[in-house]
Design a protein around this motif. Structure first.
Motif, PDB file in Angstrom:
ATOM      1  N   UNK A   1       4.870   9.274  -3.258  1.00  0.00           N
ATOM      2  CA  UNK A   1       5.923  10.385  -3.272  1.00  0.00           C
ATOM      3  C   UNK A   1       6.066  11.398  -3.502  1.00  0.00           C
ATOM      4  N   UNK A   2       4.548  12.087  -4.123  1.00  0.00           N
ATOM      5  CA  UNK A   2       4.887  13.053  -4.787  1.00  0.00           C
ATOM      6  C   UNK A   2       4.224  13.621  -3.504  1.00  0.00           C
ATOM      7  N   UNK A   3       3.426  13.302  -2.704  1.00  0.00           N
ATOM      8  CA  UNK A   3       2.461  13.965  -1.596  1.00  0.00           C
ATOM      9  C   UNK A   3       3.770  14.352  -1.035  1.00  0.00           C
ATOM     10  N   UNK A   4       5.161  13.875  -0.420  1.00  0.00           N
ATOM     11  CA  UNK A   4       5.735  14.594   0.500  1.00  0.00           C
ATOM     12  C   UNK A   4       5.769  15.669  -0.257  1.00  0.00           C
ATOM     13  N   UNK A   5       7.110  15.113  -1.819  1.00  0.00           N
ATOM     14  CA  UNK A   5       7.869  16.091  -2.236  1.00  0.00           C
ATOM     15  C   UNK A   5       6.826  17.205  -2.314  1.00  0.00           C
ATOM     16  N   UNK A   6       5.585  17.735  -2.756  1.00  0.00           N
ATOM     17  CA  UNK A   6       4.564  18.385  -2.195  1.00  0.00           C
ATOM     18  C   UNK A   6       5.023  19.450  -1.290  1.00  0.00           C
ATOM     19  N   UNK A   7       4.966  18.426   0.015  1.00  0.00           N
ATOM     20  CA  UNK A   7       4.953  19.052   1.371  1.00  0.00           C
ATOM     21  C   UNK A   7       6.191  19.656   1.949  1.00  0.00           C
ATOM     22  N   UNK A   8       6.874  19.145   1.502  1.00  0.00           N
ATOM     23  CA  UNK A   8       8.613  19.613   1.595  1.00  0.00           C
ATOM     24  C   UNK A   8       8.795  20.923   1.037  1.00  0.00           C
ATOM     25  N   UNK A   9       8.603  20.830  -0.693  1.00  0.00           N
ATOM     26  CA  UNK A   9       8.538  21.992  -1.165  1.00  0.00           C
ATOM     27  C   UNK A   9       7.897  23.368  -0.686  1.00  0.00           C
ATOM     28  N   UNK A  10       6.300  23.078   0.695  1.00  0.00           N
ATOM     29  CA  UNK A  10       5.689  24.081   1.248  1.00  0.00           C
ATOM     30  C   UNK A  10       6.382  24.580   1.690  1.00  0.00           C
ATOM     31  N   UNK A  11       7.984  23.428   3.014  1.00  0.00           N
ATOM     32  CA  UNK A  11       7.779  24.038   4.134  1.00  0.00           C
ATOM     33  C   UNK A  11       8.625  25.436   3.750  1.00  0.00           C
ATOM     34  N   UNK A  12       9.117  25.394   2.656  1.00  0.00           N
ATOM     35  CA  UNK A  12      10.414  26.611   2.576  1.00  0.00           C
ATOM     36  C   UNK A  12       9.163  27.896   2.589  1.00  0.00           C
ATOM     37  N   UNK A  13       7.508  27.213   1.992  1.00  0.00           N
ATOM     38  CA  UNK A  13       7.039  29.099   1.854  1.00  0.00           C
ATOM     39  C   UNK A  13       6.025  28.624   0.784  1.00  0.00           C
ATOM     40  N   UNK A  14       5.277  29.424  -0.097  1.00  0.00           N
ATOM     41  CA  UNK A  14       3.907  29.617  -0.596  1.00  0.00           C
ATOM     42  C   UNK A  14       4.989  29.116  -1.842  1.00  0.00           C
ATOM     43  N   UNK A  15       3.873  28.833  -2.507  1.00  0.00           N
ATOM     44  CA  UNK A  15       4.307  27.614  -4.150  1.00  0.00           C
ATOM     45  C   UNK A  15       3.128  28.133  -4.886  1.00  0.00           C
ATOM     46  N   UNK A  16       3.404  27.992  -5.708  1.00  0.00           N
ATOM     47  CA  UNK A  16       1.882  27.748  -7.092  1.00  0.00           C
ATOM     48  C   UNK A  16       1.970  26.180  -7.831  1.00  0.00           C
TER      49      UNK A  16
END
Length: 172
Positions: A1-16
């Motif tokens: 679940x969290x894996x999908x979330x992290x990857x989806x947010x990084x699709x929008x650009x770099x994050x901390x």
């Protein structure tokens, strides 16, 4: 679940990592917390798999996480996987709904259809339980349970209406 979330947010650009945690709480609700003790091992696993790149890993203030081409491909695979029925089903749909702009319209419609089917299943089950309560002789014993079921029915019917509206918008 969290894996999908992290990857989806990084699709929008770099994050901390800190920013990823904040966004997850916004997506899943203020009462859902992800600890850094869960997040950072996941980020390390994703980096080891080649799905993300962690820049400046030793400097917390400058650490930046980006998605790789392999991570983008993995994200798209995860978006198409069936969602299991368990305690996290609704959270998984919320994460997918939040990430839908990164997949094609056909996949978006597939996600919405799956969510609608899940909500229709919940609605059917809820109506059956309400019907059972209506036939119970000791109705007063179930008054609060019945009220909770009526709330669930209203929430589910509202969600189904929202899904249908969203499907119509995508088909236009």
């Amino acid at each position: 679940m969290y894996e999908l979330f992290v990857l989806s947010e990084l699709m929008e650009g770099p994050k901390s990592g800190y920013r990823l945690r904040e966004i997850m709480e916004t997506t899943l609700g203020p009462n859902r917390k992800i600890s850094f003790g869960v997040l950072y091992p996941l980020l390390n696993k994703l980096a080891e798999s080649g799905y993300i790149l962690i820049e400046n890993p030793e400097d917390r203030k400058k650490r930046s996480i980006t998605i790789t081409d392999a991570g983008e491909a993995h994200f798209k695979e995860l978006m198409k996987e069936p969602i299991p029925r368990n305690a996290h089903t609704d959270d998984l749909y919320l994460i997918r709904l939040d990430a839908m702009q990164h997949v094609d319209v056909a996949t978006q419609l597939q996600i919405l259809d799956g969510y609608k089917e899940e909500q229709l299943r919940i609605l059917s089950s809820t109506k059956a339980m309400l019907n059972d309560f209506g036939q119970t002789e000791r109705k007063a014993d179930h008054l609060y349970a019945e009220r909770i079921l009526k709330l669930r029915q209203l929430k589910t019917e509202t969600t189904i209406g929202w899904i249908r509206d969203y499907e119509s918008e995508l088909k236009e």
